[in-house]
Design an enzyme around this catalytic site. Sequence first.
Site, PDB file in Angstrom:
ATOM      1  N   ASP A  19       0.863  -1.170   0.000  1.00 30.49           N
ATOM      2  CA  ASP A  19       0.000   0.000   0.000  1.00 30.49           C
ATOM      3  C   ASP A  19       0.910   1.233   0.000  1.00 30.49           C
ATOM      4  OD1 ASP A  19      -2.278   1.676   0.652  1.00 30.49           O
ATOM      5  OD2 ASP A  19      -1.462   1.732   2.687  1.00 30.49           O
ATOM      6  N   ASP A  24      -0.265   5.149   0.932  1.00 32.96           N
ATOM      7  CA  ASP A  24      -0.541   6.153   1.961  1.00 32.96           C
ATOM      8  C   ASP A  24      -0.510   5.532   3.351  1.00 32.96           C
ATOM      9  OD1 ASP A  24      -1.153   8.646   0.474  1.00 32.96           O
ATOM     10  OD2 ASP A  24      -2.754   7.445  -0.395  1.00 32.96           O
TER      11      ASP A  24
HETATM   12  N1  LIG Z   1     -10.791  11.850  -0.624  1.00 34.79           N
HETATM   13  C1  LIG Z   1     -10.008  11.012   0.051  1.00 34.79           C
HETATM   14  C2  LIG Z   1     -10.121   9.634  -0.084  1.00 34.79           C
HETATM   15  C3  LIG Z   1      -9.274   8.827   0.640  1.00 34.79           C
HETATM   16  N2  LIG Z   1      -8.358   9.356   1.469  1.00 34.79           N
HETATM   17  C4  LIG Z   1      -7.433   8.512   2.227  1.00 34.79           C
HETATM   18  O1  LIG Z   1      -6.455   8.032   1.367  1.00 34.79           O
HETATM   19  C5  LIG Z   1      -6.059   6.725   1.727  1.00 34.79           C
HETATM   20  C6  LIG Z   1      -5.695   6.072   0.425  1.00 34.79           C
HETATM   21  O2  LIG Z   1      -5.664   4.740   0.465  1.00 34.79           O
HETATM   22  P1  LIG Z   1      -4.373   3.761   0.439  1.00 34.79           P
HETATM   23  O3  LIG Z   1      -4.915   2.558  -0.198  1.00 34.79           O
HETATM   24  O4  LIG Z   1      -3.265   4.335  -0.363  1.00 34.79           O
HETATM   25  O5  LIG Z   1      -4.039   3.571   1.881  1.00 34.79           O
HETATM   26  C7  LIG Z   1      -7.267   6.128   2.476  1.00 34.79           C
HETATM   27  O6  LIG Z   1      -6.853   5.404   3.574  1.00 34.79           O
HETATM   28  C8  LIG Z   1      -8.099   7.353   2.875  1.00 34.79           C
HETATM   29  O7  LIG Z   1      -8.124   7.581   4.256  1.00 34.79           O
HETATM   30  C9  LIG Z   1      -8.241  10.714   1.587  1.00 34.79           C
HETATM   31  O8  LIG Z   1      -7.369  11.199   2.359  1.00 34.79           O
HETATM   32  N3  LIG Z   1      -9.082  11.529   0.887  1.00 34.79           N
END
Ligand SMILES: Nc1ccn([C@@H]2O[C@H](COP(=O)(O)O)[C@@H](O)[C@H]2O)c(=O)n1
Length: 320
Positions: free
Chosen positions: A38, A40
């Site tokens: 993953d 983020d």
């Molecule tokens: N509008 C958004 C949507 C999602 N997020 C966060 O990004 C993370 C991305 O996912 P990973 O698979 O790379 O971990 C996710 O955990 C969401 O909390 C965001 O900040 N804004």
Amino acid sequence: MVPELEKATVRIQQPERVLGTIRAIKEQGINKLQVISDFDMTLSRFGCNGRRCPTSHNILDNSRVISEDGKKKLRDLLHYYYPIEIDPNRTLEEKRPLMVEWWTRAHELLSQQKIQKGDIAQIVRESDVMLRDGFNELFDQLHKYNIPLFIFSAGVGDILEEIIRQANVFYSNVNVVSNYMDFDDNGVLTRFKGPLIHTYNKNNSVLQGTEYFQQLSTRTSIILLGDSMGDLTMADGVPSVENILKIGFLNDKVGVRSSRLASAPAFPRCEASGDSGEGQAAVPVIQGVQEILQAAGGCMEGLGVSAELPVRLGLCQGGY
Ligand SMILES: Nc1ccn([C@@H]2O[C@H](COP(=O)(O)O)[C@@H](O)[C@H]2O)c(=O)n1
């Protein structure tokens, strides 16, 4: 045992099974190994000096190219949906449609902001994003030994690629599947390309049509790194997996989520970390991974990173 994995902040539900997996990965050798991660809050840091670090979405949301009204709306979405994303009392079935709603609404808002492709590098430079301690060693070692690193992210692909490019670790062995922006002929963002990837559909359903895993069908040993329940399915598209070691970073609401995760029926072998740090250091993971690579390759150098940094890590096989 890998010494780094004996640290107090590392939890292993079934040490014997994990040891068996590590042994098997070592025996199979680096030519059989691939890493699936993953991005983020797994490769990037969750916090620094008591403050949250931004996700790839947050980097855009908080940037100077977004209007004040847009920022407020995006923040409101985050405050509403993020607690749902990490709520241990809701089922994945409950969460999935709500995550689609969040991502769709956020992408629509971002697409109204006339974001220029040419501004992305500067937006990333001006952000507070940080990669985890030890990232250099991880990327460098994987590159040196030609071990494929597959980054599977529900974040924004254009942003995360820029982050690793600016960190000088976007090597040829790195492959990314994520949400990518679609720009018009003038380089202005018009929409996001599909299929939409959110926290809880990181599996075969969005990997269909990508040939990546098929090409890697001989890489039957996997080290998987993640920070959410949704990351557990990231390796589902890999044919003929023989050994898989799943490593989880528990970043947020550690007390509640660690006990809930440990007792969740879907993850019966799970035990997670109850450490209270900021989840910034990947050192035990990276050293653990490095030791595995060392044994498998037989010729690795030291990582040169301190093993004393606080770390918040949950590690177990089959779940975290
Ligand atoms: N509008 C958004 C949507 C999602 N997020 C966060 O990004 C993370 C991305 O996912 P990973 O698979 O790379 O971990 C996710 O955990 C969401 O909390 C965001 O900040 N804004």
